[in-house]
Every structure is written in structure tokens, then in C-alpha cells.
Design a protein around this motif. Structure first.
Motif, short mmCIF file in Angstrom:
data_model
loop_
_atom_site.label_atom_id
_atom_site.label_comp_id
_atom_site.label_asym_id
_atom_site.label_seq_id
_atom_site.Cartn_x
_atom_site.Cartn_y
_atom_site.Cartn_z
N SER A 23 -1.02 3.46 11.02
CA SER A 23 -0.55 2.17 10.54
C SER A 23 -1.44 1.04 11.05
O SER A 23 -2.01 1.12 12.13
N LEU A 24 -1.56 -0.01 10.20
CA LEU A 24 -2.53 -1.06 10.51
C LEU A 24 -1.98 -2.14 11.43
O LEU A 24 -2.73 -2.82 12.11
N GLY A 25 -0.65 -2.32 11.43
CA GLY A 25 -0.08 -3.31 12.33
C GLY A 25 -0.17 -4.74 11.83
O GLY A 25 -0.07 -5.68 12.61
N VAL A 26 -0.38 -4.94 10.51
CA VAL A 26 -0.44 -6.31 9.98
C VAL A 26 0.94 -6.97 10.07
O VAL A 26 1.07 -8.15 10.39
N ILE A 27 2.01 -6.19 9.77
CA ILE A 27 3.36 -6.70 9.91
C ILE A 27 3.87 -6.27 11.29
O ILE A 27 3.91 -5.08 11.59
N PRO A 28 4.24 -7.23 12.13
CA PRO A 28 4.51 -6.90 13.54
C PRO A 28 5.88 -6.30 13.79
O PRO A 28 6.60 -6.72 14.67
N ILE A 29 6.29 -5.32 13.02
CA ILE A 29 7.57 -4.68 13.25
C ILE A 29 7.36 -3.18 13.30
O ILE A 29 6.65 -2.61 12.47
N GLY A 30 7.96 -2.52 14.30
CA GLY A 30 7.82 -1.08 14.40
C GLY A 30 9.18 -0.43 14.53
O GLY A 30 10.21 -1.06 14.30
N GLY A 31 9.18 0.83 14.90
CA GLY A 31 10.42 1.55 15.15
C GLY A 31 11.28 1.67 13.91
O GLY A 31 10.79 1.66 12.80
N GLN A 32 12.61 1.76 14.14
CA GLN A 32 13.49 1.99 13.02
C GLN A 32 13.73 0.75 12.19
O GLN A 32 14.07 0.84 11.01
N GLY A 33 13.52 -0.42 12.79
CA GLY A 33 13.59 -1.66 12.01
C GLY A 33 12.59 -1.63 10.87
O GLY A 33 12.88 -2.05 9.75
N ALA A 34 11.38 -1.12 11.15
CA ALA A 34 10.35 -1.03 10.11
C ALA A 34 10.79 -0.09 8.99
O ALA A 34 10.57 -0.38 7.81
N ALA A 35 11.45 1.01 9.36
CA ALA A 35 11.94 1.94 8.35
C ALA A 35 12.99 1.27 7.47
O ALA A 35 12.97 1.42 6.24
N PHE A 36 13.90 0.50 8.11
CA PHE A 36 14.93 -0.20 7.31
C PHE A 36 14.28 -1.17 6.34
O PHE A 36 14.68 -1.29 5.19
N LEU A 37 13.24 -1.89 6.84
CA LEU A 37 12.59 -2.89 5.99
C LEU A 37 11.80 -2.23 4.87
O LEU A 37 11.79 -2.72 3.74
N ALA A 38 11.10 -1.12 5.17
CA ALA A 38 10.35 -0.42 4.13
C ALA A 38 11.30 0.03 3.03
O ALA A 38 11.02 -0.13 1.83
N ALA A 39 12.48 0.54 3.42
CA ALA A 39 13.46 0.99 2.44
C ALA A 39 13.97 -0.19 1.61
O ALA A 39 14.09 -0.10 0.39
N SER A 40 14.25 -1.32 2.30
CA SER A 40 14.74 -2.49 1.57
C SER A 40 13.70 -2.99 0.59
O SER A 40 14.02 -3.39 -0.53
N THR A 41 12.41 -2.97 1.00
CA THR A 41 11.33 -3.39 0.10
C THR A 41 11.32 -2.51 -1.14
O THR A 41 11.27 -3.00 -2.27
#
Lengths: 585, 110
Positions: free
Chosen positions: A498-516
Motif C-alpha cells: 500500500s502506498l499510504g496516500v490516505i493516512p488510514i490503516g487497520g480495520q477503519g481502512a477496510a470499512f472505508l474501502a467497503a463504503s467507497t
């Protein structure tokens, strides 16, 4: 044994003796026995399978949650408990129960009434070839990846027991599962799942109680977590504060969001709505359990009855994880930021919490029971993934698109080859899974890719008759692609890739990817539907809400049942209970 | 033999008739059987084996779990005896579905 003894590179994590191995062997005897008897009984008479159709609702309900009570749930959730504390309960009380109730109350009539037997098939009826192809391929790929997770966890148990290197354990575990599938274990799948449920409870309940006894009850556990969270090492390692570990809301430990409000929104919308509804309402393996029952009423009640035991599962998986975080030395060190040696991948990971706790608190005898429970769960989980893969691969993909008119034997052979191929591929996906320290992060990311857009397309297609076939496949693929892109841009969804452009990791990132994925899918589907031609209304009966007569959606027999056996009252009780649990913790 | 004849004569679809109940195949008997065997092993371990009290925090965990398993096992076996699962006399064969290509399903015995 003497040949394999040469492979020992590490000390065995768990010190099992003859009694433990006897208990494990007995479980295999029962599983294989059920399979063989099923095979014999089927040639003599239909009774064995017919009795399956008259099984009471408690059995189908248990099979429904047991199909899901695999590696992910047990190891992943105890890892979450160790790492984040009690907020892991959101995966049950927010992330499962509401979606299971919704499946029973709202969606099951469509599945059951339209007489489809798989989720890709519903896609085919509603949207035609494009959406079907996208769904079938993404489902097949997801099953291979998830089978890898189950295989990895199975391998880590074998490793813990025998001390073999992970890759040897993986291959041996894969061979075991392959023989388990081919030896007819699947023809008695429901029986094994129900049996497995009780073995798992028999294994984990004593573990939880003994663990609590060791730390001085639940109050003692709270005190020890509070004490640990304030040690300098824990503070330096950014361990979530005691409050965050001991209260489920707002769950910042879990999401990694700085703001409490955002965290609640992330959990409710990302996990509770998009991810969990996507998983529970469209997952072929789960939904199929309910579709196999004998009436709409029974089909609707299957997930609702399953919701009751499901509510209490966190107490026997998350609490042991929390206990491990204060009682097991390696997990304490890991949580303080060190990298203690041991475990499945060389250094101890949160995924090892449960195995290590078993090592520390269970006497021989109970230890064997606990190992049998874990092996049962992982094998059944992987067997379910592989068999779901081979059904979709041989019928939904190979037969529909590649070789149309061949003999039954031909497709049976393809199915067998697919099973062997899938097991082989799973060894490699297991290696991917082993590089994630918390397996749940990995899985939530995967579910986000596949299930979130699927749910968006489903729900829109079910309630909006103008949604077109083109919108179906474009929405699905664009949703999945957008989630993959989001994961690449995030901090660590793909590990180091992962490139780290969006500064969110862990399960929060998974929730956001799903919402997107969900939002992209809905927006694109609506835009494309406005420009393209919908299916004729006549073809949508049973598939779209407004085109289906109300009497197709309910069971006329149900009013005759007493109130506590009807769908809606049962669902309401479950909902009230789960809300009460949310307030209590 | 005469006994069989007799029961078939006076009750056609009685649950006690072996052909119409799940009998030994009843899932509750499987659960009761396995948990019962585990219960016996753990109880014996608790009585005669190493109790490893340092691990459990002073409980004879094997004994308690073994006894609990025996109770659960007895519950399932009794339940299966008292209310046997009845196999319905007539079950619809699987429906052919044109929209889902796959090997034609023939119910066994045809």
C-alpha cells in the motif's frame, strides 16, 4: 513419525499427550463415520437425507452460524480481543445480528420465492450474463483467498502441535482437507456443522471460564487490563487506553479513527451496514443453508434463530483473547511493542493468542478437546470454501461459458479437478494470509472488495425495477475496482504494497474501502440505468419488490403457529436483546 | 418377526416405526454420543490424571467439564428418545431449473 521427526525445527508450542490425541482422533472417527454412513444409507434408502429435510429449525439455525464459525471467527476475533479489547464485539452485535435479521425478514422471500439456488444465479435472472460473470468470477476468487486463510490457520495448529515448519504444515493440512472432502464428509455437511458447533462450544467455554478464574473473574480481567494499559511500555507501544479496551463504544481502538463520532459512523455504516449486510445477505455458503429448508417460513427463521447463539459467541472468543493479552507472556510482550519468537510465522502474532492461552491454562484432556474444536472449525471452513468454489467454477463458469453440452460425468470430473486445483492454489493464498499479523484486517479488506458492491447491486436491483442489466455488471466491477484502488492508497490494507496516500490503516481502512465500493456502485448504477434499457417488467416477478405479489413473499401457514415461532416476533426479540447487550458493554 | 408384523398392522405412520423416524441417524444421537465419550474421558482424567492445578488456578477442570458434558449428552439422547425426528412420508424431488445448467439431478433409486 520417524521420517517426519527430522523436520522438527522448533519445539512444539503445545504439549499434547496420548489422551489429547485420542480425543482428536475420536472427532475424526465421528466425522468420517457420518460421511461413510451417509454414503451407505443413500444406496439403501432415502431416509438419511430425507431426515435432513425434516430437521427442526434449531438444527438449520445452528448450521447457518456454524458454517461461519470457522477460523476467521475464532482466531480472528480472539486476535481482535487481544489487540483491541471488548470493542471487537461490534463484529457480532453490529456487524452480524442486524444483517442476519434483515436477511430473514426482508430478503429471504426473494431468494426462496424465485427458486434460485445460488447467489450468482439470482444475478443471472435479474441482470443477465454480464453481472453473472462478474459475480461468479469474483466469488470464485474470494473463496480461494478465504480458503487460504482457513488453511493457514489449520497449518498453524498443526505446527503448534508437531513443531513442523509452516510450509510443511500447510501441505499436510491441505492433503488432510482434500481427503476430508473426497471421503464423503460433504454429503453430511449439515450434520457435521451442527456437531462441530457443540464441540467448539465444549472446547471454548471451559477455556473462557478457566481463563477468567486465573485472572480473578471479569472484574480481575478489567483491573489487569487497566493496569497493563498504563505501563510505560504499553503507552510507548500506543496500546489503546483501558477505557477504549473495556467499553465497546465509540470503538476507536478498532477503527483507528481519531474522532469518536467518525468512529461510530465508521462502525455503523462501514461495518454494520455495508460490510455486514454485504456478507450475510449475499454469501452463497450462508444463504444456501436457509434456502434448503422446507418452507418460506422455515427459510426466514433460519438466520433469525441463528442470531440467538450468535449473540453469545463473542463471550467465548473475544474474552479469551482479552485474557491472553494479560495472562500470556508472549502476547503481553507483543502488545508492549516487542517481537517475541515463536508462533506460526516465527514471531508471535495476535492470531496466536488463543493457542497460547490454551497452552497456558488447559490441562491435558481438555487440551485435546480444544484442539479438536479448532481443527473441526478450520477444516469445515476450508471445505465449505473449496466446495463452494468448485460448484461455481464447474457450473456457473465452465459449463455456462466454456464447454456447454457435455455429459454429467464430464462436469463431475471438472469439479474434482477444480477441487484439487483450488486446494493447491490455497497453499499459496495461505502464504499471503500468513503475512498479516491480524487476519481480520486482511479478511475485512477482502470482503470490502467483493461483498460491498454485491450488496449495493442487490439491494438496488431488488427495489428498483428500472435498474438495467448494463448497470448491474458495470456497478459491480467499478465497485470492486474502486475498493482495490482505495486499499492501495491506504496505509496498510495491502501490507507493504500500500502506498499510504490516505493516512488510514487497520480495520477503519477496510470499512472505508467497503463504503467507497458501495457508494461508487450505487452512483454508477443509477446513472447508467437512466441511459440504458431495463428488462421487461414481466421478467421481474419474484426478483423485484414492486413486481412481486405480496402473497408470494409470505408463508400462509405461518399465522397458525404460536407467536414465538413466527418470523417477526422472533426477529424483534433478537433485536431488543442485541440492543440491550450494546448498552451493557 | 411377528412383532414387526403387529406394529405395522395397527399403526401405519407411527413415529415408533423404524422406517419413519431418523433413529440412529438422528443428529441428536450423534451429538449425545460424541459429547458422552468426551465426558467419560475427561471425567476419568479428572479423577485419575494429573489435575495441573497451577494451570487452571485450582480447579479440577477436567472433572467439571467431563461431568457437564455427560449431563449435556444425556439431555440430547433423552430428547431424541422422547421426541424422535419423523421423516415425512412424501418429499418432493429436486426441481429441474432451466436457468441453472448442471448435471440433471435424478433422485437416487430411479
Amino acid at each position: 513419525m520417524s521420517v517426519l521427526a527430522g523436520l522438527r525445527t522448533a519445539d512444539t508450542l503445545i504439549d499434547a499427550n496420548l489422551v489429547d490425541y485420542t480425543i482428536i482422533a475420536l472427532y475424526f472417527v465421528f466425522v468420517m463415520g457420518i460421511g461413510l454412513m451417509a454414503r451407505r444409507a443413500v444406496s439403501d434408502s432415502l431416509d438419511f437425507f430425507l431426515s435432513g429435510r425434516s430437521l427442526p429449525a434449531w438444527v438449520t439455525g445452528l448450521a447457518f452460524i456454524s458454517a461461519n464459525l470457522g477460523a476467521v471467527e475464532i482466531m480472528g476475533m480472539s486476535a481482535n480481543g487481544a489487540q483491541f479489547g471488548i470493542s471487537a464485539v461490534h463484529y457480532f452485535w453490529v456487524g452480524a445480528i442486524p444483517a442476519m435479521l434483515f436477511l430473514g425478514v426482508v430478503m429471504m422471500p426473494f431468494y426462496y420465492g424465485s427458486k434460485v439456488r445460488s447467489v450468482p444465479e439470482f444475478m443471472f435472472r435479474r441482470f443477465g450474463t454480464g453481472a453473472h460473470l462478474v459475480n461468479a468470477i469474483s466469488f470464485a476468487v474470494a473463496q480461494l483467498l478465504i480458503a487460504g486463510v482457513n488453511l493457514y490457520l489449520l497449518g498453524s495448529i498443526v505446527q503448534a502441535l508437531l513443531g513442523w515448519p509452516l510450509w510443511v504444515a500447510l501441505i499436510v493440512a491441505a492433503v488432510i482437507v482434500l481427503s476430508y472432502i473426497t471421503l464423503g464428509g460433504l454429503s453430511a455437511a449439515i450434520y457435521n456443522e451442527v456437531l462441530q458447533f457443540f464441540v467448539i462450544v465444549a472446547a471454548l467455554l471451559p477455556l473462557t471460564l478457566i481463563g477468567l478464574n486465573r485472572v480473578g473473574g471479569y472484574q480481575g480481567l478489567k483491573d489487569k487490563i487497566t493496569e497493563f494499559a498504563s505501563t510505560p511500555a504499553a503507552v510507548a507501544a500506543n496500546v489503546p487506553s483501558a477505557d477504549q479496551q473495556l467499553q465497546s463504544w465509540p470503538g476507536q481502538a478498532l477503527t483507528g479513527f481519531g474522532s469518536g463520532t467518525l468512529s461510530v459512523i465508521g462502525i455503523v455504516f462501514g461495518l454494520g451496514f455495508v460490510l455486514s449486510f454485504g456478507y450475510w445477505t449475499t454469501n452463497f455458503v450462508e444463504v444456501q443453508r436457509a434456502m434448503a429448508s422446507n418452507s418460506i417460513s422455515a427459510a426466514r427463521k433460519t438466520p433469525i434463530i441463528g442470531a440467538f447463539p450468535k449473540m453469545f459467541v463473542p463471550f467465548i472468543v473475544i474474552i479469551p483473547g482479552m485474557i491472553a493479552a494479560v495472562l500470556v507472556n508472549e502476547i503481553r510482550e507483543l502488545k508492549s511493542g516487542a517481537a517475541p519468537a515463536g508462533g506460526a510465522s516465527g514471531t508471535v502474532q495476535y492470531n496466536d493468542s488463543l493457542i497460547l492461552l490454551m497452552r497456558d491454562v488447559l490441562p491435558n484432556g481438555l487440551l485435546g478437546l480444544a484442539i479438536a474444536g479448532l481443527l473441526a472449525a478450520f477444516m469445515a471452513g476450508m471445505a465449505a470454501n473449496i466446495s463452494a468454489f468448485n460448484t461455481v467454477f464447474s457450473y456457473d463458469l465452465w459449463q455456462r461459458y466454456i464447454r456447454k453440452d457435455h455429459s454429467d460425468d464430464y462436469y463431475l470430473r471438472i469439479g474434482r479437478l477444480a477441487t484439487v486445483g483450488a486446494t493447491f492454489v490455497a497453499i499459496f493464498t495461505a502464504i499471503i494470509a500468513s503475512s498479516f499479523s491480524n487476519i481480520m484486517n486482511y479478511l475485512q479488506t477482502l470482503f470490502g472488495f467483493f461483498n460491498a458492491p454485491l450488496f449495493a447491486t442487490f439491494i438496488l436491483g431488488m427495489f428498483w425495477k428500472k435498474m438495467t442489466p448494463t448497470a448491474g455488471w458495470v456497478g459491480l466491477s467499478a465497485g470492486t475496482i474502486s475498493a482495490v484502488i482505495f486499499a492501495f492508497l491506504s496505509k496498510d490494507s495491502f501490507g507493504s504494497a500500500s502506498l499510504g496516500v490516505i493516512p488510514i490503516g487497520g480495520q477503519g481502512a477496510a470499512f472505508l474501502a467497503a463504503s467507497t465500493a458501495f457508494v461508487v456502485d450505487i452512483v454508477l448504477s443509477v446513472l447508467i440505468s437512466l441511459k440504458t434499457e431495463p428488462k421487461p417488467v414481466a421478467e421481474l416477478r419474484g426478483l423485484v419488490y414492486s413486481e412481486t405479489p405480496k402473497e408470494d413473499l409470505i408463508d400462509p401457514e405461518e399465522v397458525k403457529l404460536p407467536w414465538f415461532r413466527r418470523t417477526i416476533p422472533l426477529a424483534s426479540i433478537a433485536l431488543v436483546l442485541v440492543i440491550a447487550l450494546n448498552f451493557a458493554f | 418377526m411377528t412383532d414387526n408384523q403387529h406394529s405395522a398392522d395397527d399403526t401405519e405412520d407411527a413415529p415408533s416405526d423404524g422406517r419413519h423416524t431418523a433413529g440412529a441417524f438422528d443428529i441428536r444421537n450423534f451429538i449425545g454420543g460424541l459429547l458422552g465419550i468426551y465426558g467419560v474421558i475427561l471425567t476419568l482424567m479428572g479423577l485419575f490424571g494429573d489435575q495441573e492445578l497451577n494451570k487452571t488456578g485450582g480447579w479440577n477442570a477436567n472433572l467439571y467439564t467431563g461431568l457437564a458434558l455427560l449431563v449435556v449428552s444425556a439431555f440430547f439422547v433423552t430428547w431424541a428418545r422422547v421426541k424422535p425426528t419423523v421423516v415425512p412420508a412424501h418429499v418432493e424431488p429436486p426441481v429441474e431449473d432451466e436457468t441453472r445448467p448442471g448435471p440433471t439431478v435424478h433422485p437416487p433409486g430411479r
